[in-house]
Scaffold this motif. Structure first.
Motif, mmCIF file in Angstrom:
data_model
loop_
_atom_site.group_PDB
_atom_site.id
_atom_site.type_symbol
_atom_site.label_atom_id
_atom_site.label_comp_id
_atom_site.label_asym_id
_atom_site.label_seq_id
_atom_site.Cartn_x
_atom_site.Cartn_y
_atom_site.Cartn_z
ATOM 1 N N LEU A 120 0.829 -1.207 0.000
ATOM 2 C CA LEU A 120 0.000 0.000 0.000
ATOM 3 C C LEU A 120 0.862 1.256 0.000
ATOM 4 N N LYS A 121 1.946 1.218 0.790
ATOM 5 C CA LYS A 121 2.835 2.374 0.856
ATOM 6 C C LYS A 121 3.495 2.617 -0.492
ATOM 7 N N THR A 122 3.955 1.523 -1.141
ATOM 8 C CA THR A 122 4.573 1.647 -2.463
ATOM 9 C C THR A 122 3.573 2.169 -3.491
ATOM 10 N N GLY A 123 2.338 1.666 -3.411
ATOM 11 C CA GLY A 123 1.305 2.129 -4.329
ATOM 12 C C GLY A 123 0.996 3.601 -4.148
ATOM 13 N N ASN A 124 0.981 4.059 -2.899
ATOM 14 C CA ASN A 124 0.726 5.480 -2.635
ATOM 15 C C ASN A 124 1.836 6.359 -3.194
ATOM 16 N N VAL A 125 3.083 5.888 -3.073
ATOM 17 C CA VAL A 125 4.220 6.650 -3.605
ATOM 18 C C VAL A 125 4.129 6.760 -5.121
ATOM 19 N N ILE A 126 3.784 5.647 -5.764
ATOM 20 C CA ILE A 126 3.665 5.641 -7.223
ATOM 21 C C ILE A 126 2.550 6.575 -7.673
ATOM 22 N N LEU A 127 1.408 6.526 -6.977
ATOM 23 C CA LEU A 127 0.291 7.398 -7.332
ATOM 24 C C LEU A 127 0.653 8.871 -7.131
ATOM 25 N N THR A 128 1.381 9.157 -6.057
ATOM 26 C CA THR A 128 1.789 10.541 -5.798
ATOM 27 C C THR A 128 2.682 11.062 -6.910
ATOM 28 N N ILE A 129 3.657 10.232 -7.324
ATOM 29 C CA ILE A 129 4.552 10.628 -8.415
ATOM 30 C C ILE A 129 3.772 10.807 -9.716
ATOM 31 N N LEU A 130 2.834 9.892 -9.969
ATOM 32 C CA LEU A 130 2.028 9.967 -11.194
ATOM 33 C C LEU A 130 1.200 11.248 -11.226
ATOM 34 N N PHE A 131 0.551 11.560 -10.113
ATOM 35 C CA PHE A 131 -0.272 12.771 -10.053
ATOM 36 C C PHE A 131 0.584 14.025 -10.148
ATOM 37 N N ALA A 132 1.792 13.982 -9.603
ATOM 38 C CA ALA A 132 2.698 15.136 -9.698
ATOM 39 C C ALA A 132 3.088 15.390 -11.150
ATOM 40 N N VAL A 133 3.350 14.320 -11.901
ATOM 41 C CA VAL A 133 3.693 14.462 -13.321
ATOM 42 C C VAL A 133 2.515 15.001 -14.106
ATOM 43 N N ILE A 134 1.311 14.486 -13.814
ATOM 44 C CA ILE A 134 0.117 14.953 -14.513
ATOM 45 C C ILE A 134 -0.143 16.429 -14.210
ATOM 46 N N SER A 135 0.011 16.816 -12.946
ATOM 47 C CA SER A 135 -0.211 18.220 -12.579
ATOM 48 C C SER A 135 0.789 19.138 -13.261
ATOM 49 N N LEU A 136 1.997 18.624 -13.508
ATOM 50 C CA LEU A 136 3.007 19.431 -14.189
ATOM 51 C C LEU A 136 2.558 19.792 -15.605
ATOM 52 N N PHE A 137 1.896 18.858 -16.273
ATOM 53 C CA PHE A 137 1.389 19.129 -17.623
ATOM 54 C C PHE A 137 0.330 20.232 -17.591
ATOM 55 N N PHE A 138 -0.503 20.236 -16.543
ATOM 56 C CA PHE A 138 -1.508 21.290 -16.412
ATOM 57 C C PHE A 138 -0.860 22.645 -16.125
ATOM 58 N N LEU A 139 0.292 22.628 -15.475
ATOM 59 C CA LEU A 139 0.969 23.873 -15.106
ATOM 60 C C LEU A 139 1.857 24.411 -16.222
ATOM 61 N N LEU A 140 2.137 23.604 -17.239
ATOM 62 C CA LEU A 140 3.049 24.039 -18.305
ATOM 63 C C LEU A 140 2.614 25.345 -18.976
ATOM 64 N N PRO A 141 1.317 25.521 -19.325
ATOM 65 C CA PRO A 141 0.934 26.810 -19.933
ATOM 66 C C PRO A 141 1.206 27.999 -19.020
ATOM 67 N N LEU A 142 0.962 27.832 -17.720
ATOM 68 C CA LEU A 142 1.223 28.905 -16.768
ATOM 69 C C LEU A 142 2.717 29.187 -16.668
#
Length: 278
Positions: free
Chosen positions: A6-28
């Motif tokens: 569960l801990k490993t899965g949470n870390v992977i999800l956090t990294i994944l969401f951070a990468v996705i959020s970066l794409f949303f922030l690119l225009p800004l």
């Protein structure tokens, strides 16, 4: 073993969401970068995210100290957005309180009519509102935009749904202590409604700040323009200078960022509470 997975899965999800959020922030990020560049550097490819030649000060002076009154447009938007937001919060909160906690004849009918009005597109009422403002002698004034923006069936519904969840025992206890319905509203209902009030406030402020249709129809004088109309006016003068336009765009979103950062805790609580009750 399960906890480790569960801990490993949470870390992977956090990294994944951070990468996705970066794409949303690119225009800004690109907008901030372009606002700090010279016009020539804006068009370089591949993109230089960190400007090689900083031109932030010159772009800033062009926007704020040029011939176009960008600062005046800014003040106009702040004036209209702040007054409209405060008025909407007060009026919608009072209406939501009445529809949720006060027993009066026709309450159900009023609530039904309000829901029916929510289904009517805003564009369908544009001509009647224009005629009304014209007849009141408020055309080409900030009062027209403030008056149109004060009343919202959507926010009334949102606040009404939230206040329904406030226990009547609290209101009855205040009533036994001698409090009238206005005192109960001010001292009991409003403090308990802070999260949803913050949510209403930030959404209303953003809607008013970004409104283009209302000022376009109701304003004629350049000195009364808000930021959306001012940006269009600005584009006619500096449309080919991307760095200057991006500096103006950065200036236009600063109040929205400040407002969200200041109220993000209350907004998240309001959305979470609304989601649980929904």
């Amino acid at each position: 073993m399960t906890k480790r997975k569960l801990k490993t899965g949470n870390v992977i999800l956090t990294i994944l969401f951070a990468v996705i959020s970066l794409f949303f922030l690119l225009p800004l990020i690109w907008m901030l970068s372009a606002a700090s560049k010279t016009e020539q550097d804006v068009w370089t490819f591949p993109i230089q995210w960190i400007p090689e030649h900083w031109n932030f000060i010159n772009n800033f002076k062009t926007v704020w100290m040029g011939d176009i009154s960008f600062g005046l447009f800014y003040l106009n938007s702040i004036k209209i957005a702040v007054i409209s937001t405060l008025a909407t919060i007060v009026i919608s909160a009072m209406a939501g309180y009445a529809l949720s906690k006060l027993n009066f004849k026709g309450r159900g009918m009023v609530f039904t009519l309000m829901l029916a009005f929510m289904m009517i597109p805003e564009q369908a009422t544009l001509v009647p509102r224009y005629i009304m403002i014209k007849e009141l002698g408020l055309y080409d004034s900030h009062a027209a935009l403030i008056l149109m923006g004060m009343f919202s069936s959507y926010f009334t519904f949102l606040l009404r749904q939230f206040m329904v969840g406030i226990h009547n025992d609290l209101l009855e206890a205040a009533e036994l202590d001698g409090a009238g319905f206005l005192r109960i509203f001010w001292s009991v209902v409003l403090p308990l409604s802070q999260p949803i009030l913050a949510t209403v406030g930030i959404i209303k402020f953003i809607w008013t700040w970004n409104d283009y249709q209302g000022p376009l129809i109701m304003l004629n004088s350049t000195k009364l323009y808000t930021i959306p109309l001012g940006m269009q006016f600005f584009k006619e003068e500096f449309g080919t200078q991307i760095s200057v336009m991006m500096m103006a765009s950065v200036a236009a979103i600063v109040p929205l960022l400040v407002l969200f950062l200041a109220l993000q805790k209350q907004v998240i609580e309001g959305i979470a509470i609304g989601g649980v009750k929904g």
